[in-house]
Scaffold this active site. Structure first.
Site, PDB file in Angstrom:
ATOM      1  N   ASP A  21     -31.424  32.966   0.110  1.00  0.00           N
ATOM      2  CA  ASP A  21     -31.302  34.126   0.981  1.00  0.00           C
ATOM      3  C   ASP A  21     -30.710  35.275   0.145  1.00  0.00           C
ATOM      4  O   ASP A  21     -30.061  35.035  -0.878  1.00  0.00           O
ATOM      5  CB  ASP A  21     -30.363  33.756   2.138  1.00  0.00           C
ATOM      6  CG  ASP A  21     -29.975  34.947   2.972  1.00  0.00           C
ATOM      7  OD1 ASP A  21     -30.872  35.671   3.445  1.00  0.00           O
ATOM      8  OD2 ASP A  21     -28.751  35.173   3.168  1.00  0.00           O
ATOM      9  N   ASP A  23     -29.264  38.901   1.649  1.00  0.00           N
ATOM     10  CA  ASP A  23     -28.110  39.590   2.243  1.00  0.00           C
ATOM     11  C   ASP A  23     -27.010  38.614   2.629  1.00  0.00           C
ATOM     12  O   ASP A  23     -27.229  37.678   3.396  1.00  0.00           O
ATOM     13  CB  ASP A  23     -28.535  40.371   3.496  1.00  0.00           C
ATOM     14  CG  ASP A  23     -29.485  41.519   3.153  1.00  0.00           C
ATOM     15  OD1 ASP A  23     -29.668  41.803   1.956  1.00  0.00           O
ATOM     16  OD2 ASP A  23     -30.036  42.115   4.088  1.00  0.00           O
ATOM     17  N   ASP A 226     -26.350  31.927   4.208  1.00  0.00           N
ATOM     18  CA  ASP A 226     -25.058  32.178   4.860  1.00  0.00           C
ATOM     19  C   ASP A 226     -25.137  32.202   6.390  1.00  0.00           C
ATOM     20  O   ASP A 226     -24.109  32.186   7.044  1.00  0.00           O
ATOM     21  CB  ASP A 226     -24.460  33.499   4.370  1.00  0.00           C
ATOM     22  CG  ASP A 226     -25.238  34.708   4.873  1.00  0.00           C
ATOM     23  OD1 ASP A 226     -26.490  34.679   4.801  1.00  0.00           O
ATOM     24  OD2 ASP A 226     -24.613  35.663   5.361  1.00  0.00           O
TER      25      ASP A 226
HETATM   26 MG   LIG Z   1     -27.969  36.311   4.913  1.00  0.00          MG
END
Ligand SMILES: [Mg+2]
Length: 285
Positions: A21, A23, A226
């Protein structure tokens, strides 16, 4: 370990691959900086490990990031909507998808025009604002992206990030979306409307199967994310790494073999990958 019987015996060496991922994982949540990931990125480059981004970002955003990093790797955009495989990547052959030079594209999601038609149809009943309803200046203000980045973020091909006035209506919106072949997921800043058949994990597993067709080594996959929408990444790899949020808390994901990075964003990303690569090398020595 993901293995393909026809190739597993051809070469005992490991082919590693990193799926991440962007961001809040490789990129810091507030600043979008990857400065603190340099040590692991350098190691990945030295060892020629494929580094596949799996992101809610658009193709133009990923292209800008790859150009700034000086890399050219397969990538997955808009939450698993499509896999972009660069021409002549490692001289691998991709015999699926369609040509969109300089890529072969495997589309798993809906088209943006279908998505926008649906957004317009539900706007009277649900107070939602999609990227297509916002100017690049609005998007810049809401996301902290630079004006240039905001323009690229608005160039959607498959999915729509949106804000919702009243979260209480989310369940109703999800039901209406499902009935039309779409779904709603929650990202770091926005909700995302997308085709019901797409998911970061599905796109990752398709990419892995393309890797297996082309590499004659055992494949070991590392995945990093995240948020809740990274579950598909983390449950589809051999070594899942969960990056904490900026406040140090972790998304509540229940996976038996998960590793938790100690720091948020790029520094946790880098430190944990280096740990894993060192452990693999020690094991191989
Ligand atoms: Mg993310």
């Amino acid at each position: 370990m993901i293995m393909n019987e026809s190739t597993a015996n051809e070469d005992g060496r490991l082919q590693l691959a990193v799926f991440t991922d962007l961001d809040g994982s490789l990129l810091d949540h507030y600043t979008y900086s990857l400065e603190n990931a340099r040590p692991a990125l350098e190691r990945i480059r030295e060892q020629r490990i494929p580094l596949v981004f799996i992101t809610s970002k658009t193709r133009p955003e990923v292209e800008m990031l790859q150009a700034a990093m000086g890399i050219r790797e397969p990538f997955i955009v808009e939450n698993g909507a499509a896999i972009f495989f660069p021409d002549r990547y490692r001289e691998w052959r991709i015999d699926t998808g369609f040509r969109q030079p300089p890529y072969t594209v495997i589309q798993l999601g809906a088209s943006y025009s279908e998505i926008r038609r649906f957004v317009r149809s539900v706007k009277p009943g649900f107070n939602i604002q999609g990227f297509g309803d916002l100017s690049a200046e609005d998007i810049g203000r809401l996301t902290g992206l630079s004006p240039k980045q905001a323009i690229l973020a608005r160039q959607r091909e498959f999915t729509e990030p949106f804000l919702m006035e009243d979260d209480a209506h989310l369940i109703d919106l999800q039901r209406v979306a499902e009935a039309s072949g779409f779904k709603v997921t929650r990202g770091g800043r926005f909700y995302h409307l997308m085709g019901s058949g797409q998911d970061k994990g599905i796109a990752l597993r398709r990419t892995v199967s393309l890797f297996l067709q082309n590499t004659h080594r055992r494949l070991l996959t590392i995945g990093l994310g995240d948020s809740a929408n990274d579950l598909g990444i983390l449950e589809s790899v051999d070594i899942p790494i969960l990056i904490p949020h900026p406040d140090g808390s972790y998304e509540k994901l229940d996976l038996p073999n998960i590793r938790r990075a100690r720091h948020p964003g790029s520094s946790g990303w880098s430190e944990t990958i280096l740990d894993v690569l060192n452990t693999i090398e020690e094991g191989a020595a």
